[in-house]
Design a protein around this motif. Structure first.
Motif, PDB file in Angstrom:
ATOM      1  N   ALA A 145       0.833  -1.201   0.000  1.00 14.85           N
ATOM      2  CA  ALA A 145       0.000   0.000   0.000  1.00 14.85           C
ATOM      3  C   ALA A 145       0.870   1.254   0.000  1.00 14.85           C
ATOM      4  CB  ALA A 145      -0.934  -0.009   1.212  1.00 14.85           C
ATOM      5  N   ARG A 146       1.959   1.221   0.732  1.00 17.11           N
ATOM      6  CA  ARG A 146       2.882   2.371   0.776  1.00 17.11           C
ATOM      7  C   ARG A 146       3.502   2.615  -0.602  1.00 17.11           C
ATOM      8  NH1 ARG A 146       5.068   5.944   3.781  1.00 17.11           N
ATOM      9  NH2 ARG A 146       7.266   6.476   3.719  1.00 17.11           N
ATOM     10  N   ARG A 147       3.928   1.543  -1.256  1.00 16.96           N
ATOM     11  CA  ARG A 147       4.492   1.705  -2.611  1.00 16.96           C
ATOM     12  C   ARG A 147       3.445   2.241  -3.577  1.00 16.96           C
ATOM     13  NH1 ARG A 147       6.776  -3.114  -1.153  1.00 16.96           N
ATOM     14  NH2 ARG A 147       5.194  -4.311  -2.291  1.00 16.96           N
ATOM     15  N   ALA A 148       2.242   1.706  -3.493  1.00 16.27           N
ATOM     16  CA  ALA A 148       1.163   2.160  -4.385  1.00 16.27           C
ATOM     17  C   ALA A 148       0.869   3.640  -4.165  1.00 16.27           C
ATOM     18  CB  ALA A 148      -0.094   1.316  -4.163  1.00 16.27           C
ATOM     19  N   ALA A 149       0.833   4.067  -2.927  1.00 15.87           N
ATOM     20  CA  ALA A 149       0.579   5.480  -2.633  1.00 15.87           C
ATOM     21  C   ALA A 149       1.727   6.347  -3.119  1.00 15.87           C
ATOM     22  CB  ALA A 149       0.353   5.681  -1.130  1.00 15.87           C
ATOM     23  N   LEU A 150       2.943   5.890  -2.912  1.00 15.71           N
ATOM     24  CA  LEU A 150       4.125   6.662  -3.308  1.00 15.71           C
ATOM     25  C   LEU A 150       4.177   6.881  -4.816  1.00 15.71           C
ATOM     26  CD1 LEU A 150       6.622   8.013  -2.109  1.00 15.71           C
ATOM     27  CD2 LEU A 150       7.837   5.852  -2.352  1.00 15.71           C
ATOM     28  N   PHE A 151       3.752   5.889  -5.575  1.00 17.80           N
ATOM     29  CA  PHE A 151       3.805   6.001  -7.031  1.00 17.80           C
ATOM     30  C   PHE A 151       2.468   6.406  -7.645  1.00 17.80           C
ATOM     31  CE2 PHE A 151       7.391   3.077  -6.111  1.00 17.80           C
ATOM     32  CZ  PHE A 151       8.402   3.915  -6.565  1.00 17.80           C
ATOM     33  N   ARG A 175       5.505  15.044   1.226  1.00 18.53           N
ATOM     34  CA  ARG A 175       5.164  13.850   0.456  1.00 18.53           C
ATOM     35  C   ARG A 175       5.010  12.645   1.378  1.00 18.53           C
ATOM     36  NH1 ARG A 175       9.855  11.300  -2.376  1.00 18.53           N
ATOM     37  NH2 ARG A 175      10.135  10.701  -0.205  1.00 18.53           N
ATOM     38  N   ASP A 176       5.961  12.474   2.283  1.00 23.41           N
ATOM     39  CA  ASP A 176       5.909  11.338   3.201  1.00 23.41           C
ATOM     40  C   ASP A 176       4.678  11.402   4.100  1.00 23.41           C
ATOM     41  OD1 ASP A 176       8.235  10.462   2.044  1.00 23.41           O
ATOM     42  OD2 ASP A 176       9.530  11.026   3.744  1.00 23.41           O
ATOM     43  N   ALA A 177       4.320  12.598   4.532  1.00 20.62           N
ATOM     44  CA  ALA A 177       3.113  12.758   5.359  1.00 20.62           C
ATOM     45  C   ALA A 177       1.871  12.372   4.562  1.00 20.62           C
ATOM     46  CB  ALA A 177       3.006  14.192   5.867  1.00 20.62           C
ATOM     47  N   TRP A 178       1.827  12.748   3.291  1.00 20.89           N
ATOM     48  CA  TRP A 178       0.688  12.388   2.443  1.00 20.89           C
ATOM     49  C   TRP A 178       0.615  10.864   2.287  1.00 20.89           C
ATOM     50  CZ3 TRP A 178      -0.129   9.751  -2.073  1.00 20.89           C
ATOM     51  CH2 TRP A 178      -1.384   9.887  -2.655  1.00 20.89           C
ATOM     52  N   VAL A 179       1.754  10.252   2.006  1.00 24.60           N
ATOM     53  CA  VAL A 179       1.801   8.794   1.838  1.00 24.60           C
ATOM     54  C   VAL A 179       1.374   8.111   3.137  1.00 24.60           C
ATOM     55  CG1 VAL A 179       3.331   6.815   1.487  1.00 24.60           C
ATOM     56  CG2 VAL A 179       3.508   8.817  -0.022  1.00 24.60           C
ATOM     57  N   ASP A 180       1.893   8.577   4.265  1.00 26.83           N
ATOM     58  CA  ASP A 180       1.526   7.989   5.557  1.00 26.83           C
ATOM     59  C   ASP A 180       0.026   8.093   5.803  1.00 26.83           C
ATOM     60  OD1 ASP A 180       4.149   7.303   6.031  1.00 26.83           O
ATOM     61  OD2 ASP A 180       4.539   8.987   7.400  1.00 26.83           O
ATOM     62  N   GLY A 181      -0.555   9.206   5.402  1.00 29.85           N
ATOM     63  CA  GLY A 181      -2.003   9.367   5.546  1.00 29.85           C
ATOM     64  C   GLY A 181      -2.786   8.379   4.699  1.00 29.85           C
ATOM     65  N   GLN A 182      -2.251   8.042   3.546  1.00 31.02           N
ATOM     66  CA  GLN A 182      -2.918   7.110   2.640  1.00 31.02           C
ATOM     67  C   GLN A 182      -2.866   5.664   3.140  1.00 31.02           C
ATOM     68  OE1 GLN A 182      -4.622   8.366  -0.157  1.00 31.02           O
ATOM     69  NE2 GLN A 182      -4.071  10.185   1.019  1.00 31.02           N
ATOM     70  N   VAL A 183      -1.861   5.343   3.922  1.00 35.10           N
ATOM     71  CA  VAL A 183      -1.669   3.946   4.359  1.00 35.10           C
ATOM     72  C   VAL A 183      -1.848   3.779   5.870  1.00 35.10           C
ATOM     73  CG1 VAL A 183      -0.174   3.424   2.406  1.00 35.10           C
ATOM     74  CG2 VAL A 183       0.845   4.196   4.559  1.00 35.10           C
ATOM     75  N   ALA A 184      -2.510   4.731   6.496  1.00 39.98           N
ATOM     76  CA  ALA A 184      -2.652   4.701   7.961  1.00 39.98           C
ATOM     77  C   ALA A 184      -3.357   3.430   8.447  1.00 39.98           C
ATOM     78  CB  ALA A 184      -3.387   5.939   8.451  1.00 39.98           C
ATOM     79  N   VAL A 185      -4.379   2.988   7.735  1.00 43.51           N
ATOM     80  CA  VAL A 185      -5.122   1.798   8.158  1.00 43.51           C
ATOM     81  C   VAL A 185      -4.231   0.559   8.087  1.00 43.51           C
ATOM     82  CG1 VAL A 185      -7.050   0.276   7.547  1.00 43.51           C
ATOM     83  CG2 VAL A 185      -7.367   2.755   7.543  1.00 43.51           C
ATOM     84  N   GLN A 186      -3.473   0.435   6.997  1.00 43.09           N
ATOM     85  CA  GLN A 186      -2.586  -0.716   6.847  1.00 43.09           C
ATOM     86  C   GLN A 186      -1.446  -0.679   7.871  1.00 43.09           C
ATOM     87  OE1 GLN A 186      -3.603   1.282   4.391  1.00 43.09           O
ATOM     88  NE2 GLN A 186      -4.497   0.020   2.774  1.00 43.09           N
ATOM     89  N   ARG A 187      -0.964   0.508   8.174  1.00 41.71           N
ATOM     90  CA  ARG A 187       0.097   0.646   9.172  1.00 41.71           C
ATOM     91  C   ARG A 187      -0.408   0.237  10.548  1.00 41.71           C
ATOM     92  NH1 ARG A 187       5.689   1.649  10.038  1.00 41.71           N
ATOM     93  NH2 ARG A 187       5.742   1.493  12.286  1.00 41.71           N
ATOM     94  N   ARG A 188      -1.629   0.648  10.865  1.00 38.44           N
ATOM     95  CA  ARG A 188      -2.217   0.282  12.159  1.00 38.44           C
ATOM     96  C   ARG A 188      -2.387  -1.232  12.256  1.00 38.44           C
ATOM     97  NH1 ARG A 188      -6.749  -0.613  15.175  1.00 38.44           N
ATOM     98  NH2 ARG A 188      -6.890   0.506  17.130  1.00 38.44           N
ATOM     99  N   ALA A 189      -2.856  -1.867  11.190  1.00 45.00           N
ATOM    100  CA  ALA A 189      -3.027  -3.326  11.183  1.00 45.00           C
ATOM    101  C   ALA A 189      -1.677  -4.019  11.389  1.00 45.00           C
ATOM    102  CB  ALA A 189      -3.671  -3.784   9.880  1.00 45.00           C
TER     103      ALA A 189
END
Length: 124
Positions: A45-51, A68-82
């Protein structure tokens, strides 16, 4: 709970601890698999968001790497929490395995003391 002052009680408790150890090992193996899956899901998910075409592009005078990193982190927050929860569950399973192993060691030491006491008393 077994009477840990008799050889029979100690044997019963040791049998239960063997079962507990096997169960804890199975649980640890299962949660390790879940952790690995969660990690791969998060990283994908992080790679997908980054690209992604929507990802802010870092440029001089434009977006910064931190933005950019903050935006990516926001996009993958659910997966990061899991993933973080999976890590915590794996660590808890490791802790449980260590606790059960330590209990087994204590009961085995107690078994030696009780065995000696029974032999001295002529009852073992």
């Amino acid at each position: 709970m077994s009477d840990l002052t008799t050889p029979t009680g100690i044997e019963d408790r040791l049998r239960q601890l063997v079962n507990d150890l096997a169960s804890a090992q199975l649980t640890l193996a299962r949660v390790r698999d879940v952790e690995v899956d969660a990690k791969h899901t998060y990283e994908a998910a992080r790679r997908a968001a980054l690209f992604s075409g929507q990802c802010p592009k870092v440029t001089r005078g434009g977006y910064t790497t931190a933005e950019r990193d903050a935006w990516v982190d926001g996009q993958v927050a659910v997966q990061r929490r899991a993933y973080d929860l999976a890590v915590a569950k794996r660590e808890a399973a490791q802790d449980l395995l260590r606790v059960v192993r330590d209990q087994a060691m204590v009961v085995m030491a107690l078994a030696n003391s009780v065995r000696t006491a029974y032999q001295v008393a002529g009852r073992g």
